[in-house]
Every structure is written in structure tokens, then in C-alpha cells.
Scaffold this motif. Sequence first.
Motif, PDB file in Angstrom:
ATOM      1  N   PRO A  34       0.749  -1.211  -0.044  1.00 56.55           N
ATOM      2  CA  PRO A  34      -0.193  -0.124   0.138  1.00 56.55           C
ATOM      3  C   PRO A  34       0.852   1.286  -0.048  1.00 56.55           C
ATOM      4  N   ARG A  35       2.184   1.104   0.405  1.00 56.07           N
ATOM      5  CA  ARG A  35       2.771   2.357   0.485  1.00 56.07           C
ATOM      6  C   ARG A  35       3.737   2.492  -0.891  1.00 56.07           C
ATOM      7  N   TRP A  36       3.480   1.586  -1.646  1.00 53.57           N
ATOM      8  CA  TRP A  36       4.401   1.672  -3.013  1.00 53.57           C
ATOM      9  C   TRP A  36       4.256   3.063  -3.510  1.00 53.57           C
ATOM     10  N   ARG A  37       5.187   3.697  -4.026  1.00 49.78           N
ATOM     11  CA  ARG A  37       5.265   5.194  -4.478  1.00 49.78           C
ATOM     12  C   ARG A  37       4.731   5.148  -5.929  1.00 49.78           C
ATOM     13  N   GLY A  38       3.457   5.432  -6.471  1.00 44.71           N
ATOM     14  CA  GLY A  38       3.155   5.440  -7.562  1.00 44.71           C
ATOM     15  C   GLY A  38       2.317   6.703  -7.762  1.00 44.71           C
ATOM     16  N   ARG A  39       1.335   6.490  -8.720  1.00 46.22           N
ATOM     17  CA  ARG A  39       0.620   7.755  -9.260  1.00 46.22           C
ATOM     18  C   ARG A  39       0.219   8.700  -8.038  1.00 46.22           C
ATOM     19  N   ILE A  40       0.194   9.857  -8.051  1.00 46.90           N
ATOM     20  CA  ILE A  40       0.022  10.785  -6.971  1.00 46.90           C
ATOM     21  C   ILE A  40      -1.596  11.437  -7.083  1.00 46.90           C
ATOM     22  N   VAL A  41      -2.319  11.373  -5.890  1.00 45.77           N
ATOM     23  CA  VAL A  41      -3.567  11.647  -5.770  1.00 45.77           C
ATOM     24  C   VAL A  41      -3.693  12.633  -4.797  1.00 45.77           C
ATOM     25  N   LEU A  42      -4.964  13.459  -4.764  1.00 48.67           N
ATOM     26  CA  LEU A  42      -5.491  14.269  -3.838  1.00 48.67           C
ATOM     27  C   LEU A  42      -6.769  13.710  -3.295  1.00 48.67           C
ATOM     28  N   ARG A  90       7.627  14.679 -15.430  1.00 47.50           N
ATOM     29  CA  ARG A  90       8.745  15.278 -14.762  1.00 47.50           C
ATOM     30  C   ARG A  90       8.977  14.549 -13.423  1.00 47.50           C
ATOM     31  N   CYS A  91       7.894  14.096 -12.842  1.00 45.09           N
ATOM     32  CA  CYS A  91       7.645  13.422 -11.496  1.00 45.09           C
ATOM     33  C   CYS A  91       8.510  12.302 -11.228  1.00 45.09           C
ATOM     34  N   ILE A  92       9.403  12.258 -10.353  1.00 48.93           N
ATOM     35  CA  ILE A  92      10.193  11.092 -10.145  1.00 48.93           C
ATOM     36  C   ILE A  92       9.746  10.265  -9.138  1.00 48.93           C
ATOM     37  N   PHE A  93       8.562  10.359  -8.639  1.00 52.00           N
ATOM     38  CA  PHE A  93       7.961   9.572  -7.508  1.00 52.00           C
ATOM     39  C   PHE A  93       8.866   9.035  -6.196  1.00 52.00           C
ATOM     40  N   CYS A  94       9.264  10.492  -5.758  1.00 50.69           N
ATOM     41  CA  CYS A  94       9.906  10.331  -4.725  1.00 50.69           C
ATOM     42  C   CYS A  94       9.400  10.321  -3.495  1.00 50.69           C
ATOM     43  N   GLY A  95       8.160  10.720  -3.253  1.00 55.52           N
ATOM     44  CA  GLY A  95       7.316  10.901  -2.251  1.00 55.52           C
ATOM     45  C   GLY A  95       7.644  12.057  -1.230  1.00 55.52           C
ATOM     46  N   TYR A  96       8.209  13.104  -1.579  1.00 53.55           N
ATOM     47  CA  TYR A  96       8.628  14.036  -0.546  1.00 53.55           C
ATOM     48  C   TYR A  96       7.184  14.763  -0.411  1.00 53.55           C
ATOM     49  N   CYS A  97       6.814  14.779  -1.593  1.00 52.96           N
ATOM     50  CA  CYS A  97       5.441  15.796  -1.398  1.00 52.96           C
ATOM     51  C   CYS A  97       4.526  15.075  -0.495  1.00 52.96           C
ATOM     52  N   GLU A  98       4.196  13.961  -0.498  1.00 50.86           N
ATOM     53  CA  GLU A  98       3.585  13.133   0.939  1.00 50.86           C
ATOM     54  C   GLU A  98       4.113  13.473   2.258  1.00 50.86           C
ATOM     55  N   GLU A  99       5.550  13.544   2.183  1.00 47.35           N
ATOM     56  CA  GLU A  99       6.105  13.584   3.597  1.00 47.35           C
ATOM     57  C   GLU A  99       5.928  14.945   3.892  1.00 47.35           C
ATOM     58  N   ALA A 100       5.715  15.840   2.900  1.00 50.56           N
ATOM     59  CA  ALA A 100       5.855  17.370   3.273  1.00 50.56           C
ATOM     60  C   ALA A 100       4.368  17.707   3.896  1.00 50.56           C
ATOM     61  N   CYS A 101       3.554  17.199   3.188  1.00 47.92           N
ATOM     62  CA  CYS A 101       2.021  17.625   3.330  1.00 47.92           C
ATOM     63  C   CYS A 101       1.575  17.518   4.936  1.00 47.92           C
ATOM     64  N   PRO A 102       1.139  18.680   5.349  1.00 44.35           N
ATOM     65  CA  PRO A 102       0.701  18.770   6.725  1.00 44.35           C
ATOM     66  C   PRO A 102      -0.668  18.339   6.804  1.00 44.35           C
ATOM     67  N   TYR A 104      -2.063  15.552   4.820  1.00 51.33           N
ATOM     68  CA  TYR A 104      -2.370  14.127   4.391  1.00 51.33           C
ATOM     69  C   TYR A 104      -3.187  14.306   3.108  1.00 51.33           C
ATOM     70  N   ALA A 105      -3.273  15.431   2.343  1.00 49.93           N
ATOM     71  CA  ALA A 105      -4.092  15.614   1.325  1.00 49.93           C
ATOM     72  C   ALA A 105      -3.350  14.654  -0.043  1.00 49.93           C
ATOM     73  N   ILE A 106      -1.925  15.081  -0.207  1.00 50.52           N
ATOM     74  CA  ILE A 106      -1.477  14.587  -1.081  1.00 50.52           C
ATOM     75  C   ILE A 106      -0.877  13.306  -0.922  1.00 50.52           C
ATOM     76  N   GLN A 107      -1.098  12.094  -1.738  1.00 53.06           N
ATOM     77  CA  GLN A 107      -0.580  10.726  -1.415  1.00 53.06           C
ATOM     78  C   GLN A 107      -0.239  10.138  -2.469  1.00 53.06           C
ATOM     79  N   LEU A 108       0.596   9.175  -2.434  1.00 50.80           N
ATOM     80  CA  LEU A 108       1.103   8.185  -3.513  1.00 50.80           C
ATOM     81  C   LEU A 108       0.252   6.973  -3.357  1.00 50.80           C
ATOM     82  N   THR A 109      -0.028   6.520  -4.564  1.00 50.49           N
ATOM     83  CA  THR A 109      -0.686   5.048  -4.656  1.00 50.49           C
ATOM     84  C   THR A 109      -0.013   4.261  -5.436  1.00 50.49           C
TER      85      THR A 109
END
Lengths: 172, 168, 317
Positions: A34-42, A90-102, A104-109
Motif C-alpha cells: 500500500p505504501r508503494w510510491r506510484g501515481r499521486i492523488v489528492l 517530470r515527476c520522479i515519484f520520490c514521495g517528498y510531497c507526501e512527507e511534506a503535506c501537513p 495528508y492531502a497529497i498521497q502516492l498510490t
Amino acid sequence: MFISALRTMWKVFLHIFQKPETIQYPEEKPYLPPRWRGRIVLTRDPDGEERCVACYLCAVACPVDCISLQATEEEDGRRYPEFFRINFSRCIFCGYCEEACPTYAIQLTPDFEMSESNRQNLVYEKEDLLIDGTGKYHDYNFYRVSGLKIAEKDKGEAVNENEPVDIRSLLP
Amino acid sequence: MVWLFYLAAAVALFCTVMVITRLNAVHALLYMVMALLSLALIFFLLGAPFIAALEVIVYAGAIMVLFVFVIMMLNIGPQSVDQERRWFNLSTWRGLVFIAGILLIELIIALRLGFPEPLDVTEVTPHQVSLSLFGPYLLGVELASMLLLAGLVGAYHLGRREQERPKK
Amino acid sequence: MSAWLPWLNIFGVLFGALTTAAMLIWVERRLLAVWQDRYGPNRVGPFGLLQVVADVIKIFTKEDWIPPFADKPVFILAPAVVMTTVLMSFAVIPFAPGIGVVDFNIGLLFFLAMSSLSVYSVMLAGWSSNSKYSLLGGMRSAAQMLSYEVFMGLSLAGVVVMAGSFSLRDIVEAQRNVWFFIPQFLGLVTFLMAGLAETHRLPFDLPEAESELIAGYHSEYSGMKFGMFFVGEYLGIALISSFIVTMFFGGWLGPFLPPFVWFGLKTSVFVALFILLRASLPRPRFDQLMAFAWKAMLPLTLLNLVVTGGLVLAFGF
């Protein structure tokens, strides 16, 4: 030298009797955690409102600058992005956005099948990103736990929040 | 099969002329390889398959490769072609043409006086070649091999790295 | 009947060689995959057999580009040389009694001559591409192939001494009693090394060395010209394998089965060996490669030749 080379060849030859490790992908899908870093959703909060408060932290954290958004505010005091755009070419699916999000809006699926033949189609707008669910965090609602004042909730009314201290009073 | 001989000879002649007139050194060398190959064919037609094979292996396959190798390393560019063009005028090849002309006249006279029966082929097998090499010509072979050995040792000496002196 | 038999032979060998080379691309990928616990190409057609067809269609329809800085005539000549020399060498291979283009009395020398000419293709490709990696590849290949050619010929000399002929058919016939890999084991080992280096196959593929020289001498090639180098390499594998079989493993000789089948079986074993070498061994450094040729292989072949000659002279068998 020759002995070791021959030994290597023999060991490699014995691999004939090993089962291939390959997973025949389109017919046979691999298990993705479930925590695999793929397509980003809001995601949305449990009440069905957008979780994103347009704080720009994800855009700042993104190492390849693939996220762009514009904040705006509703009349009830809620912030939300006017547009939210992720350029997946451009996205490299690093998941930093998910970590930064205060919030939990942005998540990688765990979904990676998003290839396109036209590059423009890889630029996802907010409508493409937004899903009708809570993602990985089912009960979290930012406005319910934060001290921010919105129309239906004044200061001090959030979960686990004390009444605001009256700084003009000396009473304990 | 006489026409095969003449064809090969014509190719050899053409290639040799091209070797002289090409301005680009690598192209000239390639034509020289072709000339050697057609020479090998001529040897073959004249009944010396062993020499033909050696011609290809040794001359075309090894010596010319070294030539091309050296030319490759020299990094010739357009400026060297210009230089060649400047050198390639009448005054430089006057003397050569004079000497070659004498040979040509000699050849014409020899042809007019009488040409031996063309392609009087008696095949020389590798067996016969080796028998004559290690029979009557043994001394020559040994002398040649000594000469080559001397060349080898000399080349090794020239190419050897300087012995590093022990640090004091 | 007898009038068109030579033509049948010529076109049969040509067609067979080219088909084998094309199929070898698939065979190599599948075998490498097997040894690396993968499947390899298995999508196009049954077992991925039509992968070759797909590759050929791709390579033919690709843009055939000649870089503007290249030396055009030489650039075009280089891939043609490799195909020509390798295919010419197939002419002297005796596949079975009655199958084979020509029975030369200097067949072995012809093979050596052709393999020595194939150096040109790599060198000229490296030079005419006018790029530094290609030139480095060309340089390396020239030095490597010249050095390995020296003892390639010498390693076969022992066989020639024992068979008493340069004709490949005579050499096969001379192995009726005992195949030459037993008395000439040293010759076999050294010839195998030389063959690897001549075809620049993987342990000795320094001319192309992807990890350091991009693709070496054919970095600038594309389309069918690259395809010719590619097919030329696989033709080289088939050639060296069939040559090893002819020289050391009794060619078409063998019980029960028809001669041609024996030849094919033995050859495919060596093709598999070539691929196994690629799958298992790392690439040496260039100076190690040259030192190996001159300091280990050359003395070994000379020793082999001297001992063989001495024994033949003493016992006269």
C-alpha cells in the motif's frame, strides 16, 4: 585463474535448473504494498471536502519542481487550491510531497500504469488528481483538529483543543 | 582462364595508380590493400595457392593493418590533404616518372622480343613449398629468421620502458 | 543434376549461414536469460521465435544515418568488409560429404586469410566514424586481433602436422580413428581463446566494451549498417564454432545419425559454449589481454607445435 573461470562457468551453467524469477507482467501482476510510491492523488477528508489547504509545502519539497498550484480562500475561511497541476513527465515519484503535506492531502498510490503517447496528457489537473476518498488515513480531518477558525467552528472548538487563553486577564 | 589473369592484373594496376594519386593517406592504403589482394589472385592463377594465401595473411592482413594503424594514430585532417595537394605537382614526380619510364620501355622491348607462353601453370602445393624451403634453401630460411630475430630484439629494446631507478 | 549442384550448395550455405546468424540472436538472448534466471524474448510468435523478424523489420526501417563528420566511402565500406570476409570463410567449411561450397587444398590458410582481413572492418569503422570512442575501439581491435591472429594460425599448425594437409576435408577424414581434441588439447584451448578474440565475443570484447567505450567502433552506426556488424558478429560465432568442430571434433563424423546432423549438433554445442562464456566471465583489462596473448598463449602454442612435430617425427603416425 583458469580453475576459477571454469568453476564460474559451471556455476552459471547450473542455473539452467533454476526457475526464472521473472513475473510475466501484463498477465501476472506483481503485489504492490500500500505504501508503494506510484501515481499521486489528492484525497478528501471524511466529510467529502478537499483536504488540500494550498500551503505550497509539496511544491517546495518537490526536487524536480513538477507541482504547481495557486491558493485561494473560500468565504467560510477554508483555504483550497484554485488549480493544482502535477506534470508526471517530470515527476520522479520520490514521495517528498507526501512527507511534506501537513494535511495528508497529497498521497502516492500503488499504481504505475500511466503511460501516454502524447506528452501533454501527462500533465494532470486537479480534476484528474482528486479522488472521492480518504486514501490511507480514513479518520483524519485537518479542520477538525487544527485551531484555525472557520465558519462552522470557532477557536478552541477543535478536538483536544483548549479554550484560547485570554491574554488580557491575569486569572489562572 | 587467361582473361581472369588480365582482369586481376588490370585491377592491380588501377589500384596501384590510385595508391599514388590519392591525397588521403588512409584511402591510399586501402587501395594498396586491394592491389595486394589482386596480386594474391594473380599468384593463385599462376599456380601458387600457398604464396597467394600468405600474401593475404601476411601483407594484406598484418603489415597493411599496421600501416593503417599508424596512419590512424597520426590524426590526419583536412590540412594534411591540402599539404599533399601542394606536394603533388609535376616537379616532385619528374624523377620518378623518368625511372619508371625506363622500366616501361624495357618491358615493351621484352614483350616485343617474345613473351613466354602465358599461364604455363604448374601448381605448386604447400608440400612442395615446404620441401624446397627446408631442403635446398634451408640456409636462407635460417638466415632470414636470424635477421627477424635481430629485428625483434631490437624492437623490444627500443620499446622497453626505462628501468626505474631505486629511490635514494 | 550435377550442373546445378554447385549452385545449390552455394545458395544453400549462404542461406543457411545467414539464417543461423539471425536465429543466433534469439538463441543467445534466450540462453543468456536462462542462465540469468529470466525468460528472455518470449512474446513475438511461439517461444519468441519471431523476435528476429521484428528486429529485422525495425532495423530495415530505421534511418540509415551517416554522420556529417565521417569519412563517407570508408564508413560505408567497413560493415561490408565484415560480412564479406565471414561469408567467404564459410565457403571452405566442409559441412558433410557433398555439402560445402569448395574443397580448397589450402582451405585452412584461406580461413586464416579471411579472418585476418576482417580486422579491417573494425579498424576502418573506428577510424572513419571520426569520434574518439570509435577510434579507441578501432585501436584496441587492431592490436587485439593482430596479436591473437599470430597464435591462431600456430594453434592450428599442430592439427595440420597430424593430418598432413591444409584441406579441411582431409583433416576431417584424418580424424576417423581419434578426434584431434585428444592429442591436440592445448591446440583446442588456444584456438578457442583466439577465436573468442577474433570474433570479439564477450570476455574479449574490448573493441566494443559498452561500459567504457559506449559501443566502441560501431558507436556512430545505425540502421542496416549496424545490423551488418551485428549479424557479422553472430556469423563469426557460427564460423568459429563450425571451425572448431571441423578441426578438433571430427567434423561430420559420428555414429548412427546422418553426417550433417552430427555437424549441426556439435556446432551448436560450441555456440552454446560461446554464450556461456559471455554469461559467466568478466572482461579483462586491455593490458591483461595483450599480456595473456603474448606471454601465455603464444609460448603454449609454440610448445604444442614443437611437441607435436617431435612426436610425429619420432613415431611417424
